[in-house]
Design a protein around this motif. Structure first.
Motif, short mmCIF file in Angstrom:
data_model
loop_
_atom_site.label_atom_id
_atom_site.label_comp_id
_atom_site.label_asym_id
_atom_site.label_seq_id
_atom_site.Cartn_x
_atom_site.Cartn_y
_atom_site.Cartn_z
N PRO A 1 0.99 -1.10 0.01
CA PRO A 1 0.10 -0.10 -0.06
C PRO A 1 1.01 1.23 0.02
CG PRO A 1 -0.79 -1.41 1.88
CD PRO A 1 0.64 -1.90 1.17
N GLY A 2 0.33 2.15 -0.54
CA GLY A 2 1.06 3.62 -0.75
C GLY A 2 1.11 4.07 0.80
N THR A 3 1.80 5.25 1.03
CA THR A 3 1.72 6.06 2.20
C THR A 3 0.49 6.82 2.54
OG1 THR A 3 2.60 7.89 1.05
CG2 THR A 3 4.24 6.59 2.09
N PRO A 4 0.03 6.89 3.56
CA PRO A 4 -1.34 7.55 3.78
C PRO A 4 -1.24 8.84 3.26
CG PRO A 4 0.13 7.48 5.91
CD PRO A 4 0.83 6.67 4.86
N GLU A 5 -2.41 9.17 2.73
CA GLU A 5 -2.67 10.44 2.08
C GLU A 5 -3.28 11.50 2.76
OE1 GLU A 5 -4.76 9.33 -1.59
OE2 GLU A 5 -3.29 7.78 -1.64
N ALA A 6 -4.12 11.37 3.73
CA ALA A 6 -4.91 12.41 4.67
C ALA A 6 -4.47 12.08 5.80
CB ALA A 6 -6.29 12.20 4.30
N PRO A 7 -3.21 12.66 6.46
CA PRO A 7 -2.85 12.28 7.70
C PRO A 7 -3.88 13.10 8.86
CG PRO A 7 -1.72 14.06 6.67
CD PRO A 7 -2.43 13.54 5.84
N GLU A 8 -4.17 12.31 9.86
CA GLU A 8 -4.97 12.77 10.90
C GLU A 8 -3.95 13.87 11.67
OE1 GLU A 8 -7.96 12.18 11.67
OE2 GLU A 8 -7.97 11.45 9.59
N ASP A 9 -2.72 13.32 11.94
CA ASP A 9 -1.89 14.26 12.65
C ASP A 9 -0.82 14.76 11.77
OD1 ASP A 9 -0.01 15.44 14.32
OD2 ASP A 9 0.82 13.49 15.15
N PRO A 10 -0.88 15.95 11.45
CA PRO A 10 0.10 16.59 10.71
C PRO A 10 1.55 16.46 10.80
CG PRO A 10 -1.14 18.27 11.78
CD PRO A 10 -1.78 17.06 11.98
N GLU A 11 1.72 16.46 12.33
CA GLU A 11 3.21 16.14 12.58
C GLU A 11 3.79 15.02 11.97
OE1 GLU A 11 5.76 15.51 16.50
OE2 GLU A 11 4.01 16.64 16.75
N GLY A 12 4.94 15.20 11.52
CA GLY A 12 5.76 14.02 10.85
C GLY A 12 5.35 13.50 9.40
N ASP A 13 4.28 13.85 9.10
CA ASP A 13 3.64 13.36 7.76
C ASP A 13 2.79 14.81 7.06
OD1 ASP A 13 2.42 12.51 5.63
OD2 ASP A 13 1.79 10.49 6.64
N ASP A 14 3.31 15.25 6.16
CA ASP A 14 2.50 16.62 6.05
C ASP A 14 1.70 16.40 4.78
OD1 ASP A 14 4.51 16.10 4.00
OD2 ASP A 14 5.55 17.89 4.23
N GLY A 15 1.33 14.87 4.28
CA GLY A 15 0.59 14.47 3.23
C GLY A 15 1.27 14.45 1.86
N ARG A 16 2.21 15.01 1.68
CA ARG A 16 3.10 14.99 0.56
C ARG A 16 3.73 13.55 0.39
NH1 ARG A 16 7.70 17.53 0.07
NH2 ARG A 16 7.93 17.15 2.33
N PRO A 17 3.97 13.40 -1.05
CA PRO A 17 4.58 11.60 -1.28
C PRO A 17 5.96 11.79 -1.17
CG PRO A 17 3.90 13.00 -3.27
CD PRO A 17 3.49 14.03 -2.29
N TYR A 18 6.48 12.51 -0.33
CA TYR A 18 7.64 12.28 0.00
C TYR A 18 8.09 12.47 1.55
CZ TYR A 18 7.46 14.50 -4.79
OH TYR A 18 6.94 14.53 -6.18
N GLY A 19 8.93 11.72 2.09
CA GLY A 19 9.34 11.91 3.69
C GLY A 19 10.33 11.10 3.83
N GLU A 20 10.95 11.21 5.10
CA GLU A 20 11.92 10.66 5.60
C GLU A 20 12.12 8.93 5.77
OE1 GLU A 20 14.41 12.95 8.53
OE2 GLU A 20 12.91 14.49 8.30
N ALA A 21 10.66 8.66 5.95
CA ALA A 21 10.64 7.10 6.19
C ALA A 21 11.01 6.30 4.85
CB ALA A 21 8.90 6.78 6.80
N GLY A 22 11.25 5.08 5.24
CA GLY A 22 11.26 4.16 3.89
C GLY A 22 10.05 3.85 3.31
N GLY A 23 9.96 2.98 2.23
CA GLY A 23 8.92 2.48 1.89
C GLY A 23 8.17 1.58 2.65
N ALA A 24 6.48 1.69 2.74
CA ALA A 24 6.09 0.80 3.65
C ALA A 24 6.33 -0.81 3.47
CB ALA A 24 4.46 1.08 3.15
N PRO A 25 5.97 -1.64 4.39
CA PRO A 25 6.44 -2.88 4.52
C PRO A 25 5.35 -3.60 3.28
CG PRO A 25 4.91 -2.33 6.22
CD PRO A 25 5.42 -1.03 5.75
N ARG A 26 5.73 -4.77 2.90
CA ARG A 26 4.80 -5.43 1.88
C ARG A 26 3.63 -6.26 2.81
NH1 ARG A 26 9.28 -7.95 -2.19
NH2 ARG A 26 10.64 -6.01 -2.58
N GLU A 27 2.80 -6.48 1.79
CA GLU A 27 1.78 -7.17 2.36
C GLU A 27 1.26 -8.09 1.52
OE1 GLU A 27 -1.48 -4.79 3.40
OE2 GLU A 27 -0.28 -3.78 5.38
N GLU A 28 0.77 -9.07 2.01
CA GLU A 28 -0.14 -9.99 0.89
C GLU A 28 0.45 -10.65 -0.35
OE1 GLU A 28 -4.25 -9.75 -1.48
OE2 GLU A 28 -3.77 -8.27 -0.22
N GLU A 29 0.88 -11.87 -0.22
CA GLU A 29 1.71 -12.50 -1.32
C GLU A 29 0.49 -12.54 -2.55
OE1 GLU A 29 5.02 -13.91 -1.87
OE2 GLU A 29 5.12 -12.21 -0.60
#
Lengths: 671, 671
Positions: free
Chosen positions: A617-645
């Protein structure tokens, strides 16, 4: 000889359409579809839209180059012996002016706009149609009209510095020279080629590179600018070089080809990376989503590769022609032959829609039945019609099979039947039907992906008795020997699907891999919302496997394939006329096509594949808490973990988009 | 109030240019450069090219919207109190027709082409110039002309369904309503906003989405089409929503903004992914090389974010405005203020050249001193001129500092001086100079990358005595309290450089990372052939470090910075006239600029960075043995091994391209 390209010299000699007869199979079926559906489809649309009426003096309809579509259709009819040729040709001939000039747009106002007028471009297509008729069925009022038209061009342009903004007339004139022996046609073509880049045309917003007028042909390091124009010009340059013995010019085009294939060509063989100017981009600028890869540029690339193959005998030109034929030319038409891609992207994010409101000319997520700039359907019609011309060539010692496909090939007393389910199967059998009593060879091009098969433990190549083939370049040569009817050559090309990775300089597909099998490029396609392709990560460490059983058969063409098809009857007469010049979009209208379904012929055992993948899944798009995630598709975190083979189904790229709106991607993220 | 945007309601109240006085520093220097160089540069070019002469009835020069450039320059002059305003304004006013209509292109042929004519677009810029004059220095013959022009627009368009292809007049009319209180201007603006997407305009090749006429404004899910038009329309929609209390319309624009920032905005804040139509692309279609990211779209994005900030008080709008100001608006002009980027790509593969032969309008590898479509230089001129308007706002309880930059802010008895070397330094000091005897707060926006600083061990925030700031949303609020002159608030924002990674759905930069420090995006730049950026792979596991010593100083501006600069004197009068409409390229000519060098002001301690990297040569291009490597940039082998550890210098993106032709990339491959 019934062939669009008949050079007077070269390493290989073409064979006529009478010498290579396609049988049912991948390409034979497409030629049949052309005869049964595509040619008629084009005729209906152009009749309805008034493009044929233009030649009868009716109010002018269509773009300034609409005449050329009629000529390309005439060429297609000539190669297939279509019974409608005479009537359409008579309509065209009747519009010719006494001095030979023939153009429904510029009559009375000739040669005022070399940058955009397309007059010599149209003349070139007229000439090619006449040459096709001459070579298939001899003289005709159209061939006489063509001579008058060509002579008018020579009288008007032999002196001076003018050229047409869209190259095309160059190769047509050389072919007319080859047919007639009249040297003025060759000289005229040579001058048109040499005049470019001095410069010969006015500057335009897109720059002179758009129409290859920024640098003389023999000094260009690469193909550039508008991709179709670049290909057509290069064809003309090769033709001139071959006929005049200009080895420097030939070498220049060969070098440009090498540069372009190494740095400016998509995996599918598609050329053109920019919608702006329909042009090549910079080196390694090869975006899969915004790939332009116009159908006509692919056709031009095949035309050029074939000319270079004939001139040099180098198999790499046939390799690229094969790639482009299977993955671009074959991809453009829908399986029913009634709608077409103009651009051929390698990635579509949004399921396509074709509406007049939102679709510019190159709307590339869906095929359309017709376009205001409708160069591609008629170009496909003439290309499919002349397909046998590309299959094989001859030398005094034998025949060379470049493209394995079901057919019979007869030349100089040797007749063989090629039996194969290629590209689905790697088995190719060449059966001798007739043979002369003098030695001949039969050679078979070995594609680059099959080269390893020659090593111990690789695939099997069997000649009759203890005949062992000899490797010459990239070809397997059987003989020379005296053949006996009934003898068989059998080759088994390795058809294991394989992962392909891009050069790291192709920035746009970094971290991705693609799948090929034989000559085919594969893609993931997601009709409806079955799989969200934006979330898929593939495991490219495990080889793709063939898909079997019921699940595979679901993907054969269903009625869905017609969801985007329309017939000319569905649209009002005069739609998309010259009165509405701003609208270049695909033309649509009326209810769904419910006519007879051309079914079955293209259901030729298509092989589907499966690869292992996971969803991310992609990164969340509508952050509840703007701190640390400003809704943009760029950030300091790495990619989200994989799910579901998951298991991801892959289909041949050329078959995508036949089941209604879908997302699609050739290049699959690996992490 | 001397501010371009003065809403009658909203969470925050703007401050006038008299209330925020910039001191030398990042933005103050740019406003000075504007006053000293940019405004004069624009005036010289427009005088020389005849765009000012158009108002004197001289033969018409320039594109159909050339008048608007003169108006934007007048607006810039108004905000800066430029002494050349009166003469230029008088020239404009003299061209007005008796009924108020004023347009040098369409006089006598009004309102025939709403799709492309730009008449109301020009009227909007005229109105904005008049409002700027009124708010800075009161009535003037230009302001009277503006009222006549606006009234003519209202008379002509209040009924009916017409709109202008290029939005702009909407926000201008609302601002005129705010100034005059005349409700017809607001109503006219409201109708223009509501009419769009019904549709109001004819279909065009690019589709109605190009000018936001495909769907009504309040129903669009995202910004789309031509990015500048989209931003300007959204500004007008917010203005109308605020003044009419239309919360649904405001919420719609907020949702469109969220969608666009999350899926259609480049790391630099740039908007627009397609050269075709100068438009937004699909979601996550964000190519760094073909990013359009027009300077004017960035300015429009700042204008929109500021309006949304005033209306809602949400800091995320100021966050995005900051990103866009530092990494797009500041990137467009060369350090000497004499040449400009029109498009702002994030990756340039081929060192730029600016020649008339090969450069379309948006040639983006070099700055150009002027363009036939020269919207960006004059837009920068008015934006830099009105920069103080963006720095801070007020509420009845205090002042809010959104953009730390050296300045003095005075409002309602409280005057503070902001001292900072931001964005190079994270130290921000707010010193109270004057204070009323009633409580006030002073708040400081905390950028998202500094949010972690509030945690234990993070950066330091000190108020006078034991005053502890309170977090409200993304702002640090000091007070409310009664302040004493001399008291100081000090903040230390964390300025460690950081790696930023893209959402995996941004296909075009998969496998890459970028570096930011504070509000700045960094890039690798390769003047000459020093480093082949196509071969670089960075080690993003190690943090970027600041570059020190002699090597760093080499990168300050040298005479090279002027290599692409020209003055208007260098070009012949009337160059690039309406007689040559096809040529939209940057204008060039004559010898290098050798006038006085505006030096020093922008040498404000720029911080450069270094990261560890390695070189990875590409795959071979001219295979000796065609077997197994066919020369194409795709193959079964993995990437070539890495070679040669290197240190890669990174410079602030906004400073790239000031040392002559270079390659550049923001997104750096990590493997």
């Amino acid at each position: 000889m019934a062939n669009p390209v008949v050079p007077s010299s070269g390493v290989l000699t073409p064979l006529g359409l009478d010498a290579v007869r396609l049988a049912p199979g991948f390409w034979g079926d497409r030629r049949t579809l052309d005869q049964d559906v595509i040619i008629g489809h084009c005729l209906e649309w152009m009749d309805k839209l008034g493009w044929i009426g233009n030649f009868r003096g009716e109010p002018r309809r269509g773009r300034e180059f609409a005449d050329s579509e009629v000529y390309k259709l005439l060429e297609a009819m000539a190669w297939t012996g279509d019974g409608r040729f005479d009537e359409l040709a008579a309509t065209v001939v009747a519009a010719q002016e006494p001095d030979g000039y023939l153009n429904t747009r510029w009559s009375g106002d000739r040669y005022r706009d070399f940058e955009w007028g397309h007059e010599l471009y149209c003349a070139g297509h007229l000439i090619q149609a006449g040459v096709a008729r001459w070579r298939t069925a001899g003289g005709h009022p159209l061939t006489e009209a063509v001579l008058r038209a060509a002579d008018q061009v020579c009288r008007r342009f032999m002196e001076g510095h003018e050229v047409c903004g869209h190259p095309e007339v160059e190769m047509a004139l050389v072919e007319l020279y080859r047919l007639t022996g009249a040297e003025r046609y060759l000289e005229m073509a040579r001058r048109f080629v040499e005049r470019r880049g001095r410069p010969a045309l006015a500057d335009i917003e897109l720059g002179r590179a758009y129409f290859q007028d920024d640098v003389p042909v023999r000094r260009a390091p690469s193909f550039g600018g508008h991709a179709v124009r670049a290909m057509y010009l290069a064809c003309g340059a090769v033709d001139v070089a071959v006929e005049t013995g200009d080895t420097e010019l030939l070498a220049a085009v060969e070098a440009q080809w090498e540069h372009t294939v190494a740095r400016r060509t998509h995996l599918t063989g598609g050329m053109g990376s920019r919608h702006t100017g329909e042009s090549f981009g910079e080196d390694f600028e090869l975006p899969p989503d915004r790939a332009y890869a116009e159908t006509c540029a692919g056709i031009g690339s095949v035309m050029l590769a074939h000319r270079l193959l004939l001139a040099t005998g180098r198999s790499r030109y046939a390799d690229q022609a094969e790639r482009t034929l299977y993955n671009l030319v074959a991809a453009s038409p829908a399986l029913d032959g009634r709608s077409f891609f103009y651009a051929n992207p390698l990635h579509v994010r949004t399921p396509g829609r074709v509406t007049e409101d939102v679709s510019p000319r190159a709307e590339s997520a869906s095929r359309a039945p017709w376009f205001q700039v409708s160069c591609c359907p008629t170009n496909l019609a003439r290309t499919f019609a002349s397909l046998p011309a590309y299959v094989a060539t001859a030398t005094p010692g034998g025949i060379q099979i470049h493209h394995p496909t079901a057919c019979e090939i007869g030349h100089d007393g040797l007749t063989v039947r090629v039996e194969t389910g290629y590209p689905w199967s790697g088995s190719v059998t060449v059966r001798v039907l007739e043979a002369p009593d003098t030695p001949r060879h039969v050679s078979l091009r070995l594609p680059p992906w099959a080269a390893g098969a020659l090593r111990p433990g690789g695939a099997v190549f069997r000649g009759p008795g203890d005949l062992t083939p000899v490797r010459r370049g990239a070809a397997l040569v059987f003989g020379e020997r005296v053949w006996t009817p009934g003898e068989v050559i059998a080759a088994e090309l390795p058809m294991e699907a394989r992962w392909v990775r891009p050069d790291p300089r192709v920035d746009a597909v970094r971290g991705c891999a693609a799948v090929e099998r034989g000559p085919l490029v594969y893609c993931a396609e997601s009709p409806g919302d079955e799989v969200r392709l934006a979330e898929v990560v593939v495991d490219a460490t495990r080889p793709p496997v063939e898909r079997t059983g019921d699940s595979a058969s679901r993907s054969s063409m269903t009625d869905d394939a017609l969801a985007l098809s329309r017939t000319a009857d569905d649209i009002p007469a005069g739609s998309g006329t010259a009165d509405d010049p701003a609208h270049d979009g695909p033309l649509q209208g009326g209810p769904l096509h419910d006519g007879p379904l051309h079914d079955g012929a293209l259901h030729d055992g298509a092989v589907e594949l499966e690869v292992r993948a996971s969803r991310r899944p992609g990164t969340p798009e509508a952050p509840e808490d703007p701190e640390g995630d400003d809704g943009r598709p760029y950030g300091e975190a790495g990619g989200a973990p994989r799910e579901e083979e998951i298991t991801l189904r892959l289909v041949p790229y050329h078959r995508w988009g036949n089941h209604g709106p879908a997302t699609m991607r050739v290049w699959l993220p690996t992490g």
